[in-house]
Motif scaffolding. Structure first.
Motif, short mmCIF file in Angstrom:
data_model
loop_
_atom_site.label_atom_id
_atom_site.label_comp_id
_atom_site.label_asym_id
_atom_site.label_seq_id
_atom_site.Cartn_x
_atom_site.Cartn_y
_atom_site.Cartn_z
N CYS A 93 48.98 1.69 -27.88
CA CYS A 93 48.36 1.42 -26.57
C CYS A 93 46.99 2.09 -26.41
O CYS A 93 46.57 2.40 -25.30
N GLY A 94 46.31 2.32 -27.52
CA GLY A 94 44.93 2.81 -27.46
C GLY A 94 44.76 4.29 -27.22
O GLY A 94 43.67 4.74 -26.84
N VAL A 95 45.81 5.10 -27.42
CA VAL A 95 45.67 6.56 -27.29
C VAL A 95 44.66 7.05 -28.33
O VAL A 95 44.76 6.74 -29.51
N ALA A 96 43.67 7.82 -27.89
CA ALA A 96 42.64 8.34 -28.78
C ALA A 96 43.17 9.54 -29.55
O ALA A 96 43.79 10.44 -28.97
N VAL A 97 42.92 9.56 -30.88
CA VAL A 97 43.44 10.63 -31.74
C VAL A 97 42.34 11.12 -32.68
O VAL A 97 41.64 10.32 -33.30
N ILE A 98 42.20 12.44 -32.77
CA ILE A 98 41.30 13.08 -33.73
C ILE A 98 42.14 13.92 -34.68
O ILE A 98 42.98 14.71 -34.23
N GLY A 128 33.31 8.52 -35.00
CA GLY A 128 32.68 8.39 -33.69
C GLY A 128 33.36 7.44 -32.74
O GLY A 128 32.96 7.34 -31.58
N CYS A 129 34.44 6.79 -33.19
CA CYS A 129 35.06 5.77 -32.33
C CYS A 129 35.78 6.37 -31.13
O CYS A 129 35.91 5.71 -30.09
N VAL A 130 36.26 7.61 -31.25
CA VAL A 130 36.92 8.24 -30.10
C VAL A 130 36.36 9.62 -29.76
O VAL A 130 36.62 10.13 -28.67
N SER A 131 35.60 10.23 -30.66
CA SER A 131 35.15 11.61 -30.43
C SER A 131 34.27 11.75 -29.19
O SER A 131 34.20 12.83 -28.60
N PHE A 132 33.61 10.65 -28.77
CA PHE A 132 32.78 10.72 -27.57
C PHE A 132 33.61 10.97 -26.31
O PHE A 132 33.08 11.37 -25.27
N SER A 197 46.92 33.14 -28.49
CA SER A 197 46.11 32.28 -29.36
C SER A 197 44.71 32.18 -28.79
O SER A 197 44.50 32.36 -27.58
N ALA A 198 43.75 31.90 -29.65
CA ALA A 198 42.35 31.73 -29.24
C ALA A 198 41.70 30.79 -30.25
O ALA A 198 41.45 31.17 -31.38
N GLU A 199 41.47 29.56 -29.85
CA GLU A 199 40.94 28.56 -30.77
C GLU A 199 39.97 27.62 -30.06
O GLU A 199 40.04 27.43 -28.84
N VAL A 200 39.08 27.04 -30.86
CA VAL A 200 38.22 25.97 -30.35
C VAL A 200 39.00 24.67 -30.47
O VAL A 200 39.53 24.35 -31.54
N MET A 201 39.10 23.95 -29.37
CA MET A 201 39.89 22.72 -29.34
C MET A 201 39.04 21.56 -28.82
O MET A 201 38.01 21.76 -28.18
N GLN A 202 39.49 20.36 -29.13
CA GLN A 202 38.86 19.14 -28.63
C GLN A 202 39.61 18.71 -27.37
O GLN A 202 40.77 18.32 -27.43
N PHE A 236 44.30 16.31 -32.23
CA PHE A 236 43.99 16.28 -30.80
C PHE A 236 44.11 14.83 -30.32
O PHE A 236 43.78 13.90 -31.06
N HIS A 237 44.58 14.65 -29.08
CA HIS A 237 44.73 13.29 -28.55
C HIS A 237 44.60 13.32 -27.03
O HIS A 237 44.57 14.40 -26.42
N ASN A 238 44.51 12.15 -26.44
CA ASN A 238 44.39 12.09 -24.97
C ASN A 238 45.61 11.44 -24.33
O ASN A 238 45.51 10.86 -23.25
N TRP A 239 46.75 11.55 -24.99
CA TRP A 239 47.99 11.09 -24.39
C TRP A 239 48.42 12.06 -23.30
O TRP A 239 48.55 13.25 -23.52
N SER A 240 48.65 11.54 -22.11
CA SER A 240 49.13 12.36 -21.01
C SER A 240 50.63 12.52 -21.17
O SER A 240 51.43 11.69 -20.70
#
Length: 245
Positions: A93-98, A128-132, A197-202, A236-240
């Motif tokens: 369903c188009g969930v963005a994944v890195i 670049g298809c989802v990183s923006f 924890s301490a990390e850089v995340m997308q 990393f993803h944008n699934w809620s």
């Protein structure tokens, strides 16, 4: 104050999966190997190595294991040459994944990652298809053992935090610019906080919900298979995702 943090749920789910599969140190070990080869084995002069040692310790990696990897990476006997590769794609369903990887065989890694996307209802995209849809953030998690909110706020902002949340009874989530993460971690540690924890995340700017049961099942399987792969460092993803009770 921010609302309940979806990205911390993502991280905690990832760590739980890795812990069950015994993958955490394999992944951190690769990061340490690359870091030592690039910046040397002395954490006093290699700040990134110092951060990785702190990350390993926060994941309960024994000191002997950490020392062994550093010595091996610094010696002539270690022939592993890992390459950093980032893949982008779409889940069900188009969930963005890195997918961030460290690999010594990019053909193997690319084939595996593509297979996971194809098998579980997604597709691998182009760079670049989802990183923006994502932005880098420093994300620090503190143990919340009855801490005073006003004091936490004062201490966090003293070290350039830009937001924090105490909505979770067990942990406190703090965000900052990526460049401020090291100073924030070291400053709060010196003040006696337990930094988990301490990390850089997308961090995604928008989220996608999944209402279809089959899509949810496939998305979970996609994440599990990616995270279990030794070559994959972070997903990393944008699934809620549903919030935990």
């Amino acid at each position: 104050m921010s609302g309940h943090s979806k990205w911390n749920n993502i991280k905690r789910k990832k760590e739980a999966t890795d812990a069950i599969k015994g993958k955490i140190f394999t992944k951190i070990g690769r990061e340490i190997t690359v870091c030592v080869k690039e910046g040397g084995p002395d954490p006093s002069s290699n700040a990134k190595l110092r951060d990785l040692i702190a990350k390993a310790k926060s994941n309960n990696v024994p000191n002997d294991n950490i020392d062994r990897v550093i010595k091996k990476a610094a010696g002539e006997g270690d022939k592993n040459n890992y390459e950093s590769i980032v893949y982008e794609g779409y889940g069900p369903c188009g969930v963005a994944v890195i997918v961030e990887c460290l690999t010594d065989n990019k053909n193997r890694t690319a084939g595996n990652v593509r297979h996971y996307f194809d098998k579980f209802g997604g597709n691998l995209g182009t760079s670049g298809c989802v990183s923006f849809m994502f932005s880098e953030k420093g994300v620090l998690v503190l143990e919340n053992n009855g801490l005073d909110e006003d004091q936490v706020m004062e201490d966090c902002f003293e070290f350039d935090a830009d937001d924090f949340s105490m909505d979770d009874e067990e942990v406190i989530e703090v965000s900052c610019a990526p460049a401020a993460l090291r100073g924030l971690r070291e400053g709060l540690t010196e003040k006696g906080y337990n930094v988990l924890s301490a990390e850089v995340m997308q961090i995604p700017s928008t989220y996608t919900t999944l209402d279809d049961e089959e899509a949810v099942k496939k998305m979970n399987l996609l994440l599990e298979n990616l995270e279990e792969d030794d070559d994959v460092q972070n997903v990393f993803h944008n699934w809620s995702m549903p919030e935990e009770d």
